[in-house]
Write an enzyme that holds these catalytic residues in place. Structure first.
Site, short mmCIF file in Angstrom:
data_model
loop_
_atom_site.label_atom_id
_atom_site.label_comp_id
_atom_site.label_asym_id
_atom_site.label_seq_id
_atom_site.Cartn_x
_atom_site.Cartn_y
_atom_site.Cartn_z
N ASP A 34 0.83 -1.20 0.00
CA ASP A 34 0.00 0.00 0.00
C ASP A 34 0.87 1.26 0.00
OD1 ASP A 34 -2.16 -1.59 0.04
OD2 ASP A 34 -2.81 -1.12 2.08
N PHE A 35 1.95 1.21 0.78
CA PHE A 35 2.84 2.37 0.89
C PHE A 35 3.44 2.71 -0.48
CE2 PHE A 35 7.09 4.16 1.47
CZ PHE A 35 6.81 5.27 2.26
N PHE A 37 2.31 1.83 -3.42
CA PHE A 37 1.24 2.28 -4.33
C PHE A 37 0.95 3.76 -4.10
CE2 PHE A 37 -3.10 3.16 -5.56
CZ PHE A 37 -3.26 2.48 -6.76
N ASP A 38 0.80 4.15 -2.83
CA ASP A 38 0.49 5.55 -2.51
C ASP A 38 1.60 6.49 -2.97
OD1 ASP A 38 -1.89 4.78 -1.40
OD2 ASP A 38 -1.16 4.77 0.66
N SER A 83 -36.66 -4.92 -20.41
CA SER A 83 -36.10 -6.18 -19.92
C SER A 83 -36.24 -7.25 -21.00
CB SER A 83 -36.83 -6.62 -18.65
OG SER A 83 -38.21 -6.74 -18.91
N LEU A 84 -35.49 -8.32 -20.87
CA LEU A 84 -35.53 -9.40 -21.85
C LEU A 84 -36.48 -10.50 -21.38
CD1 LEU A 84 -31.75 -9.83 -22.72
CD2 LEU A 84 -33.48 -8.65 -24.06
N GLU A 113 -24.03 -13.69 -25.85
CA GLU A 113 -23.22 -12.99 -24.85
C GLU A 113 -23.52 -13.56 -23.48
OE1 GLU A 113 -24.25 -8.87 -25.16
OE2 GLU A 113 -24.15 -8.91 -27.33
N GLU A 173 -23.45 -3.35 -17.83
CA GLU A 173 -23.78 -3.93 -16.53
C GLU A 173 -22.65 -3.64 -15.56
OE1 GLU A 173 -27.02 -6.64 -15.15
OE2 GLU A 173 -26.63 -5.62 -17.04
N TYR A 225 -22.24 -3.45 -23.59
CA TYR A 225 -22.66 -4.45 -24.58
C TYR A 225 -23.70 -4.00 -25.61
CZ TYR A 225 -26.10 -5.02 -20.79
OH TYR A 225 -27.02 -4.79 -19.81
N LYS A 288 -29.08 -12.45 -29.26
CA LYS A 288 -29.61 -11.32 -30.01
C LYS A 288 -29.48 -11.58 -31.51
CE LYS A 288 -27.82 -8.14 -26.48
NZ LYS A 288 -26.74 -7.19 -26.18
#
Length: 670
Positions: A34-35, A37-38, A83-84, A113, A173, A225, A288
């Site tokens: 973390d250090f 990365f910061d 909706s589907l 998909e 999504e 999508y 689809k």
């Protein structure tokens, strides 16, 4: 540094930090501390400040959020988010295929998909810039959650290149990867908070948070999508998927162009088996019609498109024997029942245990000794018992009742009114609570003590070296005895003691979080440290003084009062103070901009467009002072939305002027 060198370094650092973020959140395999990365993030921010022309809206430095949303504006969808229709077997899919053929003939293709189990989202771009993100809502209109969605790493704020329309909408999504869900849910349990049932609920709850800086801390992802535009630039859906991927959108790689229904069925069967290998949940396949012209010809019903359908996988369910119910005791004392099962294969893994959540769930299931139970994984990460096979129940088998005493220390359990969990109140003598609290204290998000791990804490406790957090800071006195421990060499001991010594420099909010007070997570600990400045003020705070602090409600306030009302806890604070830990917040240097508010006192309550911390800074920068509670000494109550009624009533009784944030800005001429 030349501009060319700066540009190259900014791009390299951005790419590196994005990869580290993915490793940490998605793969749960961090490759950097973390250090470090910061520090890299600070370097990138400094370079972007020095060379602002190279600042990318998608830079890791720009994904931190920080805006408070009082309420989400309702936005009408330009294209309805329908909706589907769902199918659950092969025959229903064949019927769908026949309806398509009757309408448009046999010359067409399908695109298959994966169906992600997440939160539907619509993104609008103008000239390549993200201007709006809206939830599905009722399909006709949804909530504007743009500020929160901008914190999601995989959603571009500004497209870099591509032959995209001047304005378009793209649907997708928002979801959470399973490893991230497990880690964050475990943190909620450790903080005494109710865990989410599944990643979809966690993702949905996160998108609706009011504070975007909190959203930024939770690792959401998004697959896009479907493209909408006034004049679609492509003739087929498959072409559009390839194009939007090239524009910089995160498109799932597992889509497939299919020429026949046999191809579609093969794709479905393949992913019914492979879905458990993914890092995210899917609950089916979306099919689809590929051609946009043919989609238009097929049209819509009132609720769904006629050119698309979803095939829903059955939640995998197995039946096995319940061997026993055991109980886990967490660091907060919460006692969780766990079903021990005869091993059975479920969703690609061997299941031996399943969560029973709490006493209410056990009562609902009405478990008896020797029962055969139905176990399901579905959207759950941890297998769950959903019912009992009554036909296999042995006549006269005794019921399995929730325990009344702690399984670890035999102390009678207690239950807080309104909560589902039972707790063991013996936090000073219950072994899993003792070790759990110390393990929490040394953790990465608390004191981050190098050289110490959960197993080492268990071993030190079993050998009698530690019983309280403060005992860690006395271990240096017992080096000779530590050397006698198995697999505990001099180098390990020195690393551990160095880590303990370095932890004394950790800031107050980390220490406060590390104490493990119920309901005090990272964010709440930081808010308390900022508001009360030091541990003595916090320990002495009344209920009224606590609930004035940002994000502190009655439940958290009562928990704090109960914790510091315990003499053992107060004694522990004394020992930790003596050991040299930080119990005073680092004061930010206030640069006075004016004396417009000199001699005036304020309390800020409620939610505002700016954060409360911003308003506090503004008051202090203009000579004002922030008080911790409402009293006759208070000059102004700055009131926002959702302010507690008790604060309002008390201020009115004392005739304290109640002002808005706009009126506050007016007082300083801004």
């Amino acid at each position: 540094m030349s501009p060319a060198e700066a540009k190259q370094q900014i791009e390299a650092l951005s790419a590196e930090l994005k990869q580290h973020t993915y490793n940490y959140y998605v793969l749960a395999m961090p490759t950097i501390s973390d250090f470090d990365f910061d520090k890299k993030l600070e370097t990138l921010a400094a370079l972007e400040k020095q060379f602002p022309g190279f600042l990318d809206p998608d830079s890791p430095t720009q994904r931190v959020g920080g805006f408070i949303t009082k309420e989400f504006q309702t936005v009408r969808h330009r294209w309805p988010m329908l909706s589907l229709g769902n199918t659950y077997n092969e025959q229903e899919l064949l019927d769908f295929d026949q309806r398509i053929r009757k309408a448009i003939g046999d010359n067409f293709q399908y695109v298959c998909e994966l169906k992600f189990d997440g939160l539907s989202m619509s993104l609008t771009y103008q000239n390549g810039k993200l201007i709006r993100a809206v939830t599905r809502g009722d399909g006709t209109q949804g909530d504007d959650v743009t500020t929160n969605v901008k914190t999601i790493q995989s959603i571009p704020k500004q497209l870099k290149h591509g032959d995209y329309p001047a304005e378009f909408e793209i649907r997708g999504e928002v979801f959470m990867h399973l490893k991230a869900f497990e880690r964050l849910n475990q943190e909620r349990v450790e903080n005494g908070e109710q865990p989410y049932a599944n990643p979809r609920n966690f993702a949905s709850g996160t998108v609706k948070l009011q504070d975007s800086s909190e959203v930024a801390k939770r690792p959401l992802d998004c697959f896009l999508y479907f493209l909408y535009a006034e004049r679609p630039p492509f003739k087929t859906h498959w072409e559009s998927l390839q194009a939007v991927k090239s524009w910089g959108f995160h498109v799932n790689e597992h889509s497939r162009l299919c020429n026949t229904m046999d191809d579609v069925l093969a794709f479905i069967k393949e992913w019914d088996k492979r879905r458990f290998d993914l890092s995210y949940d899917i609950d089916g396949i979306v099919i689809k019609v590929n051609s946009y012209a043919q989609q238009e010809e097929l049209g819509f019903t009132a609720k769904s498109p006629r050119w698309a359908i979803s095939y829903k996988f059955k939640a995998e369910q197995v039946q096995t024997e319940l061997l026993a119910v055991t109980y886990q005791v967490g660091r907060t004392g919460a006692v969780t029942p766990v079903a021990n099962l005869k091993p059975v294969l479920l969703a690609g893994t061997t299941v031996k245990r399943a969560t029973l959540h709490n006493a209410n769930e056990m009562l609902r299931l009405d478990l008896h000794k020797g029962d055969w139970v139905f176990v399901e994984k579905g959207g759950e990460i941890i297998p769950k018992i959903i019912g009992v096979n009554m036909e296999k129940r042995v006549t006269g088998a005794p019921t399995i009742d929730y325990v009344t005493e702690c399984p670890a220390c035999a102390t009678p359990l207690t239950r807080v009114e309104g909560e589902a969990a039972f707790y063991c109140p013996n936090d000073e003598g219950c072994p899993p609570q003792i070790t759990g609290k110390i393990q929490h204290f040394i953790g990465r998000k608390a004191m981050n003590i190098d050289g110490l791990g959960d197993e080492t804490i268990e071993a030190l406790y079993q050998r009698g070296f530690i019983h309280h957090i403060s005992d860690l800071y006395k271990l240096y006195e017992q080096i000779d005895d530590l050397k006698k421990m198995e697999r505990f060499g001099e180098k390990s001991i020195n690393n551990m003691l160095d880590g303990i010594e370095k932890s004394k420099q950790m800031p107050f909010e980390k220490v406060l979080f590390g104490l493990g007070i119920r309901y005090i997570g990272e964010t709440v600990a930081k808010k308390l440290a900022v508001h009360f400045k030091n541990i003595d003020n916090l320990m002495a705070a009344t209920l009224d003084e606590l609930v004035v602090a940002e994000e502190i409600g009655d439940r958290i306030a009562h928990s704090i009062i109960e914790y510091f009302g315990n003499e053992h806890h107060r004694e522990e604070i004394k020992k930790l103070k003596a050991a040299g830990l930080q119990f005073v917040a680092e004061e930010k240097e206030v640069v006075l901009q004016s004396e417009a508010l000199a001699g005036k006192t304020f309390i800020i309550s409620g939610t505002f467009e700016k954060s409360r911390d911003e308003l506090k800074d503004i008051i202090e920068q203009n000579g004002g002072k922030i008080l911790s509670s409402i009293s006759a000494k208070l000059n102004y109550l700055v009131a926002g939305d959702n302010m507690g009624p008790s604060k309002l009533e008390k201020a009115q009784k004392l005739n304290i002027p109640i002002i808005s944030d706009e009126e506050l800005m007016g007082m300083i001429g801004g």
